[in-house]
Design a protein around this motif. Structure first.
Motif, short mmCIF file in Angstrom:
data_model
loop_
_atom_site.label_atom_id
_atom_site.label_comp_id
_atom_site.label_asym_id
_atom_site.label_seq_id
_atom_site.Cartn_x
_atom_site.Cartn_y
_atom_site.Cartn_z
N GLY A 156 0.81 -1.21 0.00
CA GLY A 156 0.00 0.00 0.00
C GLY A 156 0.84 1.25 0.00
O GLY A 156 0.56 2.21 -0.75
N LEU A 157 1.90 1.28 0.81
CA LEU A 157 2.79 2.44 0.82
C LEU A 157 3.51 2.59 -0.51
O LEU A 157 3.72 3.70 -1.00
N TRP A 158 3.88 1.47 -1.11
CA TRP A 158 4.59 1.50 -2.39
C TRP A 158 3.67 2.07 -3.48
O TRP A 158 4.09 2.88 -4.30
N VAL A 159 2.41 1.64 -3.48
CA VAL A 159 1.46 2.15 -4.47
C VAL A 159 1.24 3.65 -4.28
O VAL A 159 1.13 4.42 -5.24
N ALA A 160 1.18 4.09 -3.02
CA ALA A 160 0.89 5.49 -2.73
C ALA A 160 2.05 6.41 -3.12
O ALA A 160 1.83 7.53 -3.62
N PHE A 161 3.29 5.94 -2.93
CA PHE A 161 4.43 6.84 -3.10
C PHE A 161 5.44 6.40 -4.15
O PHE A 161 6.33 7.17 -4.50
N GLY A 162 5.32 5.18 -4.67
CA GLY A 162 6.34 4.72 -5.60
C GLY A 162 5.85 4.15 -6.91
O GLY A 162 6.66 3.76 -7.75
N VAL A 163 4.54 4.09 -7.11
CA VAL A 163 3.98 3.54 -8.35
C VAL A 163 3.05 4.58 -8.98
O VAL A 163 2.11 5.04 -8.33
N ASP A 164 3.33 4.95 -10.22
CA ASP A 164 2.43 5.87 -10.94
C ASP A 164 1.15 5.15 -11.31
O ASP A 164 1.17 4.05 -11.86
N GLY A 165 0.03 5.81 -11.01
CA GLY A 165 -1.26 5.27 -11.42
C GLY A 165 -1.71 5.88 -12.73
O GLY A 165 -0.97 6.64 -13.38
N TYR A 166 -2.92 5.58 -13.13
CA TYR A 166 -3.46 6.06 -14.40
C TYR A 166 -4.77 6.78 -14.15
O TYR A 166 -5.55 6.41 -13.27
N ARG A 167 -5.00 7.82 -14.94
CA ARG A 167 -6.19 8.66 -14.76
C ARG A 167 -6.76 9.01 -16.14
O ARG A 167 -6.01 9.39 -17.05
N ILE A 168 -8.06 8.87 -16.30
CA ILE A 168 -8.72 9.21 -17.56
C ILE A 168 -9.00 10.71 -17.59
O ILE A 168 -9.64 11.24 -16.68
N VAL A 169 -8.54 11.37 -18.65
CA VAL A 169 -8.76 12.81 -18.81
C VAL A 169 -10.06 13.07 -19.56
O VAL A 169 -10.84 13.94 -19.18
N SER A 170 -10.30 12.31 -20.61
CA SER A 170 -11.55 12.44 -21.38
C SER A 170 -11.86 11.10 -22.02
O SER A 170 -10.96 10.33 -22.34
N GLN A 171 -13.16 10.83 -22.23
CA GLN A 171 -13.58 9.59 -22.85
C GLN A 171 -15.00 9.74 -23.39
O GLN A 171 -15.73 10.66 -22.99
N PRO A 172 -15.41 8.87 -24.31
CA PRO A 172 -16.79 8.92 -24.82
C PRO A 172 -17.80 8.58 -23.72
O PRO A 172 -17.43 8.26 -22.59
N ALA A 173 -19.07 8.64 -24.08
CA ALA A 173 -20.12 8.25 -23.14
C ALA A 173 -19.90 6.81 -22.67
O ALA A 173 -19.42 5.96 -23.43
N LEU A 174 -20.26 6.53 -21.43
CA LEU A 174 -19.98 5.23 -20.85
C LEU A 174 -20.77 4.10 -21.50
O LEU A 174 -20.40 2.93 -21.39
N ASP A 175 -21.88 4.44 -22.18
CA ASP A 175 -22.67 3.40 -22.85
C ASP A 175 -22.37 3.33 -24.34
O ASP A 175 -23.10 2.69 -25.10
N ALA A 176 -21.27 3.99 -24.77
CA ALA A 176 -20.91 3.99 -26.19
C ALA A 176 -20.31 2.64 -26.58
O ALA A 176 -19.91 1.84 -25.73
#
Length: 384
Positions: free
Chosen positions: A224-244
């Protein structure tokens, strides 16, 4: 009742997660028993006791893995294709290790030779340890991202040499995840042995619960500490409609430190997953020490659910992020099959899953009881 496409996408994320947890709780128990076999059984009679606690059930439990693989193929074909490219050598390693289990269970006691039986005991150990380790390593690599990309025709291309693809997967964080997986399943298997055997095997299993439980708690905290401070996560900036209709290349994704913690800000109740992971492991150790292995088994299953759930919730909505081309990452919203496919599968699950669960419970109820050396020797024709 007909569910809309967006809801079905989310439902199948939950169902696949439930299948993976079901596999960990049931077949993970068998793997844990296999890992402990050479250590809690000090002679041939004790080892036969250990094997006979899971012998009648292991093949039924492994169906959870087959079902989970089939569900991923049908519900998330893009994930299935990309995973077999990136994790091909790892999956072959798991497959070859699993070969030891059916052969070992069936042939181990056919010849009354110490060397023959000892060799199969270590084969069953390998068949438990290697899959447990590799499955954890796979989760660790998913959290870091997998080096693949999608071309204009949405074909997955893994960016690495096939024959050496296993080595990059064995990085420090992934190995930590693998060790957590091994400790988690071994603790679960030890509680099962404590519940189904008598001393001295049960006493040795109880001591293994304490050791493995401490490793689970310490490893989970470090991860948990490694994920918080040592592993880059991913984040969606923009995307189509969720039912597309699914199109993974239609979204924009960025990597960012701490992004895997976003869900706990958006949905504070998600903190219950890691809490269950810690609390379940600690409670399992306490109940095992108090001589209540039945309740300890439930607590261990809760811990496994919390740990696997923590990984799934932290990554949501990502299923298989790409470390080299983040825009090619596969998510709950853009990796699934068609609306019709998900609908038909959903109704099939509603009909058949209760039947499978009922039959499984019936099998365990009919074959319940302590396994002893005397019972095996008295009816060796039906024992493993």
């Amino acid at each position: 009742m007909i569910l809309d496409y967006e809801t079905l996408k989310l439902v199948w994320w939950v169902l696949v997660g439930a299948l993976l947890i079901g596999f960990a709780v049931t077949d993970g128990m068998d793997m844990g028993v296999g890992i402990l076999l050479p250590f809690v059984g000090r002679n041939d009679g004790e080892r036969r006791v250990v094997i006979n606690t899971v012998g009648p059930h292991w093949d039924g439990n492994q169906v959870w893995l087959i079902t989970a693989g089939g569900a991923i193929f049908a519900a998330w074909p893009a994930v299935y294709a990309a995973a077999f490219s990136g994790f091909y050598m790892a999956m072959l390693l798991v497959l070859f290790a699993l070969f030891f289990r059916p052969v070992g269970f069936d042939y181990r006691s056919k010849i009354a030779d110490r060397r023959w039986r000892n060799a199969w005991d270590w084969g069953l150990f390998t068949g438990g340890l290697v899959p447990a380790l590799v499955f954890g390593v796979a989760f660790g690599n998913l959290l870091q991202g997998v080096p693949f990309h999608l071309d204009s025709l949405l074909r997955a291309h893994y960016e690495g040499a096939l024959l050496t693809a296993l080595l990059p997967l064995l990085n420090p964080f992934a190995l930590l995840a693998g060790l957590i997986s091994v400790a988690m399943l071994t603790m679960h298997g030890a509680i099962w042995l404590q519940m189904r055997t008598e001393d001295p095997v049960a006493g040795r299993a109880r001591r293994a619960v304490r050791v493995m439980g401490l490793l689970v708690v310490a490893g989970f905290a470090l991860a948990g500490l490694w994920v918080a401070f040592g592993v880059d996560g991913y984040r969606i900036v923009s995307q189509p409609a969720l039912d597309a209709l699914p199109n993974p290349l239609a979204k924009q994704v960025v990597r960012a430190p701490g992004a895997w913690l976003d869900v706990y800000g958006r949905l504070p109740v998600a903190i219950l997953a890691p809490a269950a992971g810690f609390a379940g492991a600690l409670l399992a150790m306490l109940l095992s020490h108090a001589g209540r292995p039945g309740l300890a088994f439930v607590a261990s299953a809760l811990s496994m659910t919390g740990i696997i759930g923590t990984a799934g919730l932290s990554m949501f909505p990502f299923i298989m992020p790409s470390s080299t081309h983040p825009g090619s990452s596969l998510t709950v919203w853009d990796a699934p099959s068609s609306h019709l496919t998900l609908t038909v599968m959903f109704w099939a699950v509603l009909v058949f899953l209760p039947l499978v669960l009922a039959y499984t419970v019936w099998c365990y109820a009919r074959m319940w009881g302590k396994v002893t050396v005397d019972a095996i020797e008295a009816d060796s024709s039906t024992a493993y």
